[in-house]
Design a protein around this motif. Structure first.
Motif, PDB file in Angstrom:
ATOM      1  N   GLU A 133       0.828  -1.207   0.000  1.00  0.00           N
ATOM      2  CA  GLU A 133       0.000   0.000   0.000  1.00  0.00           C
ATOM      3  C   GLU A 133       0.867   1.264   0.000  1.00  0.00           C
ATOM      4  OE1 GLU A 133      -2.430  -0.106   3.420  1.00  0.00           O
ATOM      5  OE2 GLU A 133      -4.193   0.768   2.435  1.00  0.00           O
ATOM      6  N   GLU A 134       1.846   1.249   0.911  1.00  0.00           N
ATOM      7  CA  GLU A 134       2.731   2.393   1.026  1.00  0.00           C
ATOM      8  C   GLU A 134       3.536   2.579  -0.264  1.00  0.00           C
ATOM      9  OE1 GLU A 134       5.087   2.268   4.590  1.00  0.00           O
ATOM     10  OE2 GLU A 134       6.147   4.132   4.106  1.00  0.00           O
ATOM     11  N   PHE A 183       1.416   4.212  -2.745  1.00  0.00           N
ATOM     12  CA  PHE A 183       1.266   5.638  -2.431  1.00  0.00           C
ATOM     13  C   PHE A 183       2.493   6.410  -2.904  1.00  0.00           C
ATOM     14  CE2 PHE A 183       2.490   8.995   0.584  1.00  0.00           C
ATOM     15  CZ  PHE A 183       1.431   9.883   0.394  1.00  0.00           C
TER      16      PHE A 183
END
Lengths: 449, 449
Positions: free
Chosen positions: A19-20, A23
Motif C-alpha cells: 500500500e505504502e 502511495f
C-alpha cells in the motif's frame, strides 16, 4: 530472542507495505508530471530527477521525504542556474501546495505535497565526476550507482539505516556527523548484508580504505591524493566515492559516531535485541543529574544570525571552546561543553571562586622588581621573587559577564555579537533545552555503556 | 625626624646603661667562679669561655642570655666530651639554681641564674679552623675575632641588630633563616657603620662575596670550594667566615629575609623612622582576613615527636608541601601554606568540590580500550578515546582524611604518624595559633609593602 527473530521483527516495522509503495510511486508520478509541465511552461532546458532514498527504494516505512533535483545543462552559468532553479521551484511549489525558501550552498525551495516534504534543488546534469560543479551535482550519479549495484539488497540497507538511527549514529548533518544513507548503501553493497557490515566494524576501521569501484587502479594519482588528504585529517574511515575518486563518502563521519557503531555492533551480535533499532527513550531530569553530580550548568542563550548549520555550528563550537578556555584561566574547571544553534552549555565545578588573585612578580633585586614594587599596593617576597595580590569577583556570572563585555574570548566571527548580547543562565534552562541539558550532563550523547 | 635623631633615639633604648653593664659583668664573674669551682670539684681538664653577644659586648639592653662554653682538650674523645660535658652541666646547673636538658647536635644543659638563661655547652678548645670537630667549636674563635676587630663599633652592631629585629630579618634559627648576630658584627666591621651597611644592601647582593680575612689569598683552593658550593646552592650572600674558610656565615640566610633587609634598608634611608626598629605590632583578625579573601583555612594540628627544630621543622615543611600537592591533585587550589612545630596551615580556594571525577581512557578500538570498557560502569567516547566517570566525595575534610588514612603523601619520616593521628580544623584555629593564622593569611611574614 535469536538474531533471525530480531531481524524479522524489525523488518516488519521498517519495510514499506504494498500500500505504502503504491502511495509513494503514485506520489512520484504526480510530482514528475507537474514538474515537467512547469518546465515546459517556463520554457526551461532542464530535466527532473528523483534522488535520495525514495528514488533508490531504500527508505524506511513512513519516511517519505522527496528529493527532486532539477538538472540544467553544463553550459548554464552558475548565476542562471540559481535564478532559473529558484524561479522553477517557486512556481512548482505553488502548484504542489505550499512552499518556503531554504538555504544551503544555494537557496532552494522546500515545498509540501500531500503532507510530504518535497525539496526542489537545482543542479547540473553531470554525466561523470569530471563535470561536477556544485556540491549537489553528484546526487544523480549516486542514485544511478546504487540502483545499478544494490541487487535486491534494499532491505539490508533498511536494517542498517534503522540500526544506525537506533544507536544514534545516523545522519551526515554537521551537528551529527554520523553515517549518511549513501554510506550505508555502499557498506551493504560492499559487504553483502546487514550482519556482515556489523561483523566488519573492527575490520573496517583497521583496513581504513574502502574503494568499491577500484579507483586506485583507474585513477591512482587522484585517489592517492584523496587518501593522503583524508589520512592527514585523521578520518576514521575512507570510502572512495564510487562515482568520484576525489571524495571520501565518510569525510564527515566523526570518531564518536563511528565509536557508537563500533561498540553497539559488537554488543548487538553478542546479545541481539530490537532495542538497538527502537530504543526506549529514557530522558531523565537534568536537575537531578546536576544534584547528583554536584556540578553546575552555565547556559548561554542567544539569537543566532540566519546562517545554515554548516556555517553557524562550527562557529558556536569555536565560541564554546573559547569561553571554556577563559573560564579555566579564571580558575573554574569546565568539565564539558555542548552547543546548538541557540545555546552553549558549560558544566562547571563551582559557582564561586576565591576572592583574591595572586600575581607572581619578577626577581626582587632587579629593575623589573623595583617597578613591580612601586606599581602594586600589597607586595611580599616568595623565594627570590616578588608577589602581589588583588581582590577579584567571585561569582561565575560576574566573571563571565566581564569576559563577554571585554570580548576576551575567541569566537566565531558571525556570532560573537549575538553571544555578548545573549543571556547567562545558572543551573536552569528554558523548557525547550531541558532534554539537551539532560543528554549533555548524563553524557548520554556518546555513551556506549 | 631626620636620620641622626632617629638613631639617637634608638640608641637610647638599646645601649645598656652603666647599671645594666655592672649587673652583667657581676653576673658573668659569678658564673665563671662557680664554673671553675665545679670543674675543679669534678677534676676535669676543661676551660670555661663566654661566647655570644654578652661576651662580645654587642647585646641589646635587656637581652642577657649567657652562652657558657666548656672547652675540652682536643685529645678528648667525642663520647667523653659529651658525657663529661653533660655531667658538668648538671652539677653546675644545680649550683646555679634550676636547669633542664636541651638537645642540639649534642644534649646540653640550659640553666637559670638570677632570672637569666645560661646555656652550658661542651666543645673542643680549638685554636684554629683546622681543629674544628663539632658545630659549636668555632664560637670561641668567633668571639675572639670580633673582640679583636670591632674597634669600639659595638653600638653600630646594636643598631643593626635592632633594625634587623624590627624588620623581622634577625635570627639564624632554622624556622627564621635570617641574619645571625655574628653576621651583623661582620657586616659592621666590614662596612664601618650601621648606615653604611644599609646603603650597601644592593651592592652586597651583587658583589655576592664578602671575605674580611682575605681567605681567597691565604687558602684559595679551600675558599674557592666554599664559594662554588654556596653558589651552587644559590645563596643570596657568601660571607667567608673570618675564622674558617670552609664556612659561609650567611649559609642559612634566606632570600626572603635578605629581601626584607633589601627593601626596608632603602625605605629607611629614604624615610627614616623609629618604626623600623620598634614596629607597632598590628595583628589583625584572621577570621576577617578569611572573610575578605573569600578563601578557606585548613589547619592540621598534631603532637610532634621531641626533636630539635633543625630536625623537625624541615620535616613539617616537607609534609606541608606533600599534602598541598595531594590536595591540588584532588582539585583544590592551595594558595599558600605555613607551618610550625605543631601545625600546618593550608589556604585553599574552597571547601567543596564537584561530585564526579572524569577518567580519561585509551583509544576505543584497542585492547586497552576493550578492557577499559569492560572495567567501568559508565563509558562514553570523546574523540577517539574512551572516558568514564565515578562519584567522589566533595568535602575537603573527607578528601584530606582519605589522603591521610591512605598515607598518600610525602612527609617527614619522623612526623607522618603524628600528622595522621592529628586533627583537621576548618576556618578556625586554637587561640594560640590565631596570630600565626593572621600573619599567614595576610602574607605579613614577608611583606615589604
Amino acid at each position: 530472542m535469536d538474531i533471525e527473530d530480531v531481524i524479522a521483527e524489525v523488518l516488519q516495522r521498517i519495510v514499506p507495505t504494498k500500500e505504502e509503495e503504491n502511495f509513494v510511486s503514485t506520489l512520484m508520478e504526480e510530482i514528475k508530471e507537474k514538474t515537467e509541465e512547469t518546465i515546459e511552461e517556463l520554457n526551461l532546458d532542464a530535466k527532473p530527477y528523483f534522488v535520495g532514498s525514495l528514488a533508490k527504494d531504500t527508505y524506511l516505512a513512513g519516511d517519505h521525504d522527496v528529493d527532486l533535483f532539477i538538472a540544467f545543462p553544463l553550459d548554464t552559468s552558475l548565476e542562471e542556474l540559481r535564478e532559473k532553479g529558484l524561479e522553477l521551484g517557486k512556481v512548482l511549489g505553488e502548484r504542489l501546495g505550499k512552499y518556503e525558501i531554504a538555504y544551503a550552498e544555494h537557496p532552494y525551495v522546500r515545498a509540501e505535497y500531500k503532507g510530504i516534504r518535497v525539496d526542489i534543488v537545482p543542479c547540473y546534469n553531470v554525466k561523470n565526476w569530471k563535470d561536477v560543479r556544485t556540491a549537489v551535482d553528484r546526487s544523480i550519479l549516486h542514485t544511478h550507482w546504487v540502483l545499478e549495484n544494490i541487487k535486491g539488497k534494499n532491505n539490508e540497507v533498511r536494517l542498517l539505516k534503522r540500526f544506525l538511527k537506533g544507536i544514534n549514529a545516523y545522519g551526515s548533518e554537521i551537528y551529527i556527523r554520523g553515517f549518511s544513507g549513501y554510506l550505508a548503501e555502499i557498506l551493504i553493497i560492499e559487504f553483502g548484508s546487514f550482519l556482515n557490515v556489523l561483523e566488519k566494524s573492527d575490520f573496517m576501521l583497521r583496513k581504513k580504505i574502502i574503494d568499491p569501484e577500484d579507483w586506485m587502479k583507474r585513477e591512482s594519482e587522484i585517489t592517492m591524493k584523496t587518501i593522503k588528504r583524508e589520512v592527514g585529517e585523521d578520518k576514521p574511515l575512507i570510502v572512495i566515492d564510487p562515482v568520484d575518486p576525489r571524495r571520501n563518502v565518510a569525510a564527515n563521519l566523526s570518531w564518536e559516531r563511528y565509536g557508537l557503531f563500533y561498540f553497539k555492533s559488537q554488543e548487538f551480535l553478542k546479545e541481539p535485541s530490537t532495542e538497538f533499532f527502537f530504543p526506549r527513550k529514557k530522558i531523565g531530569n537534568y536537575l537531578s543529574a546536576l544534584r547528583s553530580r554536584k556540578t553546575h550548568l552555565i547556559t548561554l542563550t542567544f539569537n543566532p544570525p540566519k546562517l545554515v548549520d554548516d556555517i553557524l555550528l562550527p562557529q558556536v563550537e569555536r565560541t564554546a571552546k573559547g569561553i571554556k578556555r577563559q573560564l579555566e584561566l579564571e580558575g573554574f574547571k569546565v568539565l564539558g561543553y555542548d552547543y546548538g544553534r541557540e545555546f552553549i552549555f558549560l558544566e562547571v565545578d563551582r559557582l564561586e571562586r576565591e576572592g583574591i588573585k595572586v600575581k607572581r612578580g619578577p626577581l626582587y633585586f632587579t629593575q623589573h622588581g623595583k617597578r613591580f614594587y612601586e606599581k602594586n599596593d600589597i607586595v611580599w617576597i616568595e623565594g627570590k621573587e616578588l608577589a602581589s595580590e588583588k581582590p577579584i569577583s567571585t561569582f561565575i556570572v560576574d566573571v563571565l559577564e566581564e569576559i563577554l563585555r571585554k570580548g576576551q574570548f575567541s569566537a566565531g566571527k558571525n556570532i560573537k555579537d549575538a553571544i555578548v548580547k545573549g543571556d547567562i543562565l545558572v543551573d536552569f534552562v528554558p523548557k525547550e533545552l531541558s532534554k539537551d541539558a539532560y543528554l549533555f550532563l548524563s553524557r548520554e550523547k556518546f555513551r556506549v555503556k
